[in-house]
Write a protein that holds these residues in place. Structure first.
Motif, PDB file in Angstrom:
ATOM      1  N   ARG A  35       0.836  -1.207   0.000  1.00 52.32           N
ATOM      2  CA  ARG A  35       0.000   0.000   0.000  1.00 52.32           C
ATOM      3  C   ARG A  35       0.863   1.246   0.000  1.00 52.32           C
ATOM      4  N   ASN A  36       0.443   2.259  -0.739  1.00 50.40           N
ATOM      5  CA  ASN A  36       1.123   3.555  -0.836  1.00 50.40           C
ATOM      6  C   ASN A  36       2.571   3.416  -1.308  1.00 50.40           C
ATOM      7  N   LEU A  37       2.842   2.395  -2.105  1.00 53.42           N
ATOM      8  CA  LEU A  37       4.206   2.199  -2.582  1.00 53.42           C
ATOM      9  C   LEU A  37       4.684   3.391  -3.410  1.00 53.42           C
ATOM     10  N   GLY A  38       3.802   3.934  -4.259  1.00 53.50           N
ATOM     11  CA  GLY A  38       4.194   5.080  -5.070  1.00 53.50           C
ATOM     12  C   GLY A  38       4.632   6.254  -4.220  1.00 53.50           C
ATOM     13  N   HIS A  39       3.905   6.510  -3.142  1.00 53.35           N
ATOM     14  CA  HIS A  39       4.260   7.610  -2.240  1.00 53.35           C
ATOM     15  C   HIS A  39       5.594   7.328  -1.559  1.00 53.35           C
ATOM     16  N   ILE A  40       5.798   6.094  -1.127  1.00 54.85           N
ATOM     17  CA  ILE A  40       7.067   5.721  -0.500  1.00 54.85           C
ATOM     18  C   ILE A  40       8.227   5.916  -1.479  1.00 54.85           C
ATOM     19  N   GLU A  41       8.031   5.472  -2.714  1.00 56.96           N
ATOM     20  CA  GLU A  41       9.088   5.612  -3.729  1.00 56.96           C
ATOM     21  C   GLU A  41       9.400   7.084  -3.994  1.00 56.96           C
ATOM     22  N   ARG A  42       8.371   7.916  -4.087  1.00 57.22           N
ATOM     23  CA  ARG A  42       8.608   9.344  -4.348  1.00 57.22           C
ATOM     24  C   ARG A  42       9.371   9.997  -3.194  1.00 57.22           C
ATOM     25  N   GLN A  43       8.968   9.684  -1.978  1.00 58.80           N
ATOM     26  CA  GLN A  43       9.663  10.260  -0.824  1.00 58.80           C
ATOM     27  C   GLN A  43      11.118   9.815  -0.792  1.00 58.80           C
ATOM     28  N   ALA A  44      11.362   8.536  -1.032  1.00 59.48           N
ATOM     29  CA  ALA A  44      12.735   8.033  -1.022  1.00 59.48           C
ATOM     30  C   ALA A  44      13.569   8.692  -2.114  1.00 59.48           C
TER      31      ALA A  44
END
Length: 242
Positions: A35-44
């Motif tokens: 869940r929310n992988l896209g958000h995690i990737e963008r933050q990283a």
């Protein structure tokens, strides 16, 4: 200290968004619907933090349990605010003293954060030894919450010196019922654990001692998570009134 791990997308995303501790690496399970992988990737990516897709076995090897949801982060020690920074932010500040169980500690922080506390004073102990439990029990609130570290008496003297009303929970007769207490204005709320409560020296420094009234004759004490929620949302109720 051994490697510090945050598990689960809620905790990892909270650490990424709050930027209150260094994050060395994020690991995601290959092929897992996170869940929310896209958000995690963008933050990283924005913070130049390595993110690597690895096997489920690799995730399991690093994780403490099986409920990681396919994502974890290797992190460093928390960067704490100063007491002065908490005071300058305004609002109301809370401190949990004598809470031994990391799950209860995290749940209590969750209630404080949801009710709008502007800051938390953490006691002088290393909660990073139970980092993952605290972060998950708080649903990430422990990472988001501005937090300073201090002893109880140090914190009381500090906030009293800056004009804060210092309010503490108490079991003694003669304490003010919670719903009759004035919890508006600059406020430092000191909450003791259910086993040993607050010591006499701390209570003596407080302006007001409050107790939570019950709806029936019942001698058992509320656990710290329940009492913190009752206290925190009464603060919110009073401060929300015009």
């Amino acid at each position: 200290m051994s490697e510090l791990i945050l598990e689960g997308w809620v905790s990892v995303l909270a650490a990424l968004e709050s930027q209150r501790r260094p994050i060395e690496h994020v690991f995601v399970q290959q092929g897992k619907d996170v869940r929310n992988l896209g958000h995690i990737e963008r933050q990283a990516t924005q913070q130049a933090i390595p993110l690597q897709f690895v096997s489920g076995d690799e995730i399991d090897r690093r994780a403490a349990g099986k409920s990681h949801g396919g994502v974890l982060a290797v992190v460093g020690e928390r960067r704490f605010d100063s007491l002065d920074a908490l005071a300058q932010a305004g609002g109301w500040v809370a401190m949990l003293d004598g809470v031994e169980d990391p799950y209860n500690y995290g749940q209590a922080i969750r209630a404080l954060y949801a009710a709008g506390a502007s800051g938390l004073v953490a006691p002088l102990r290393n909660w990073d030894t139970a980092l993952n439990v605290v972060a998950r029990a708080s649903a990430g609130a422990s990472e988001y919450m501005p937090t300073a570290r201090a002893g109880v008496l140090e914190a009381l003297h500090f906030f009293k010196g800056r004009g804060y009303q210092c309010v503490a929970t108490a079991k003694e007769r003669g304490s003010t019922a919670l719903y009759q207490a004035n919890l508006r204005g600059p406020l430092f709320l000191l909450i003791g654990g259910e086993r040993r409560g607050l010591n006499a020296a701390a209570q003596a420094l407080c302006d007001t001692l409050v107790s939570i009234p019950y709806g029936r004759d019942y001698r058992a004490e509320l656990d710290v998570t329940s009492s913190t929620a009752a206290l925190a949302f009464e603060v919110l109720r009073q401060r929300s009134q015009t």
